[in-house]
Design an enzyme around this catalytic site. Structure first.
Site, mmCIF file in Angstrom:
data_model
loop_
_atom_site.group_PDB
_atom_site.id
_atom_site.type_symbol
_atom_site.label_atom_id
_atom_site.label_comp_id
_atom_site.label_asym_id
_atom_site.label_seq_id
_atom_site.Cartn_x
_atom_site.Cartn_y
_atom_site.Cartn_z
ATOM 1 N N SER A 168 0.847 -1.185 0.000
ATOM 2 C CA SER A 168 0.000 0.000 0.000
ATOM 3 C C SER A 168 0.880 1.230 0.000
ATOM 4 O O SER A 168 2.012 1.202 0.508
ATOM 5 C CB SER A 168 -0.901 0.026 1.239
ATOM 6 O OG SER A 168 -1.566 1.270 1.364
ATOM 7 N N TYR A 181 -2.052 -0.543 10.519
ATOM 8 C CA TYR A 181 -2.123 -0.867 9.093
ATOM 9 C C TYR A 181 -0.879 -0.381 8.356
ATOM 10 O O TYR A 181 -0.273 -1.131 7.582
ATOM 11 C CB TYR A 181 -3.372 -0.230 8.498
ATOM 12 C CG TYR A 181 -3.511 -0.444 7.010
ATOM 13 C CD1 TYR A 181 -3.954 -1.658 6.499
ATOM 14 C CD2 TYR A 181 -3.196 0.568 6.104
ATOM 15 C CE1 TYR A 181 -4.085 -1.862 5.135
ATOM 16 C CE2 TYR A 181 -3.328 0.380 4.737
ATOM 17 C CZ TYR A 181 -3.765 -0.840 4.254
ATOM 18 O OH TYR A 181 -3.882 -1.032 2.908
#
Length: 276
Positions: A168, A181
Site C-alpha cells: 500500500s 495498518y
C-alpha cells in the site's frame, strides 16, 4: 492497451471498464488468490479467468468465496477459453492451511504458476489506543499471511513462477489512526524485497502492488465524507480516486512474462500521492 475515462457525477471517481489488457502468455496457467471473496481479490479472479487462467480463490468466508466463484462463472458464461474458478476456505494466519490451498491447486489443475497474496485488514485506532488484539491481528493477517502464502507458493512452483503481494502507499505515508495498518504494509514491502532475493534462487519472481485511494469498500469511509474526500483528492496529483480496473492492469503486468525481468519491485498505483 486502451484507457478511457468516462464522465461521472461523483467528484474524483472514475467508472467503467477502463482497461482492455491481454497477456496471451497467461493462458493455461494456474493462479491462487487469497482474500478472493470480495473486493480486489474478486476482480483479480475475474480478470485472470477471462484470460484463460485457472484460479483457486481462497477466503476465510467459504460461503462468500463459493458465491464469488459462481459470479465469475456467470460473468463469463458463453465466452470461449475462460479459465475455471474454484473456491476454497483459508485462514491466512494458518501456514498449514495455506499449504493445503497450494496442494489443492496442484491436485485440481496440476500446477501453480501465479500467487496473489491479497487478503488483509484495514483497522483504525489512535496510536495510543491500539489494543493488543488489533496489532496482533493486523500483523498476523497482513504480514504473516503474506509470508505463509509465499512459502506455500514456493513449495509447489516451478521456475518462472510469479508471486505478487498487496502492499500500500500507506507503507511510505502516514495515515492518522492507521498506525497498525501502515506499519504492516511497510513490513509487506520490505518482506517482498527479501523474498525476491531468496526466491530468485528458485527462479521465482516476487513483487508487490502498492495502491493508493481506490474506489472500493475499503475506502467507502472517505467517499461518504465530502470533507475527507476533498482532502484526499487534494493530496493526489491526478485529483481523483483510482478504479479497481486500474489496479488490475499493473497486476496482470507483474504476473505476466512482460515483467519476467522484474522482481523485488514495489509498484505504486496511487495517482502520485506518495510524492505529496
Amino acid at each position: 492497451m486502451t484507457l478511457s475515462i468516462p464522465a461521472d457525477n461523483h467528484p474524483g471517481r472514475v467508472q467503467g471498464d477502463l482497461m482492455q489488457v491481454e497477456h496471451p502468455d497467461l493462458r493455461g496457467k494456474v493462479a491462487v488468490i487469497t482474500g478472493a471473496g470480495r473486493g480486489m481479490g474478486l476482480r483479480f479472479s475475474a480478470a485472470l479467468a477471462r484470460r484463460g487462467v485457472h484460479v483457486v480463490g481462497a477466503d476465510i468466508d467459504g460461503a462468500l468465496m463459493d458465491e464469488a466463484a459462481r459470479s465469475v462463472e456467470l460473468e463469463h458464461d458463453g465466452i470461449d477459453g475462460v479459465g475455471d474458478v474454484v473456491g476454497t476456505t483459508v485462514d491466512v494466519r494458518d501456514r498449514d492451511a495455506q499449504q493445503a490451498v497450494a496442494e489443492l491447486a496442484v491436485e485440481r489443475f496440476g500446477q501453480v504458476d501465479l500467487w496473489i497474496n491479497n487478503a488483509g485488514i484495514f483497522p483504525e485506532s489512535p496510536a495510543t489506543d491500539i489494543p493488543v488484539s488489533q496489532i496482533q491481528a493486523t500483523l498476523s493477517i497482513n504480514v504473516e499471511g503474506v509470508l505463509y502464502g509465499a512459502q506455500a507458493a514456493a513449495s509447489v512452483m516451478r521456475p518462472g513462477g510469479s508471486i505478487v503481494n498487496m502492499a500500500s502507499v500507506a507503507a511510505v505515508r502516514v495515515r492518522r489512526g492507521r498506525a497498525a495498518y501502515c506499519s504492516s504494509k511497510a513490513a509487506v514491502s520490505h518482506l517482498t524485497e527479501c523474498l525476491a532475493v531468496e526466491y530468485g534462487d528458485l527462479g521465482i519472481r516476487v513483487n508487490a502492488i502498492a495502491p493508493g485511494f481506490v474506489d472500493t469498500e475499503m475506502t467507502r469511509w472517505v467517499q461518504d465524507d465530502p470533507e475527507a474526500l476533498a482532502k484526499a483528492l487534494d493530496a493526489i496529483p491526478l485529483h481523483r480516486l483510482g478504479s479497481p480496473e486500474e489496479i488490475v492492469g499493473p497486476m496482470l503486468f507483474l504476473l505476466s512474462d512482460s515483467a519476467r525481468y522484474v522482481t523485488g519491485h514495489i509498484l505504486a498505483v496511487d495517482g502520485g500521492s506518495r510524492h505529496v
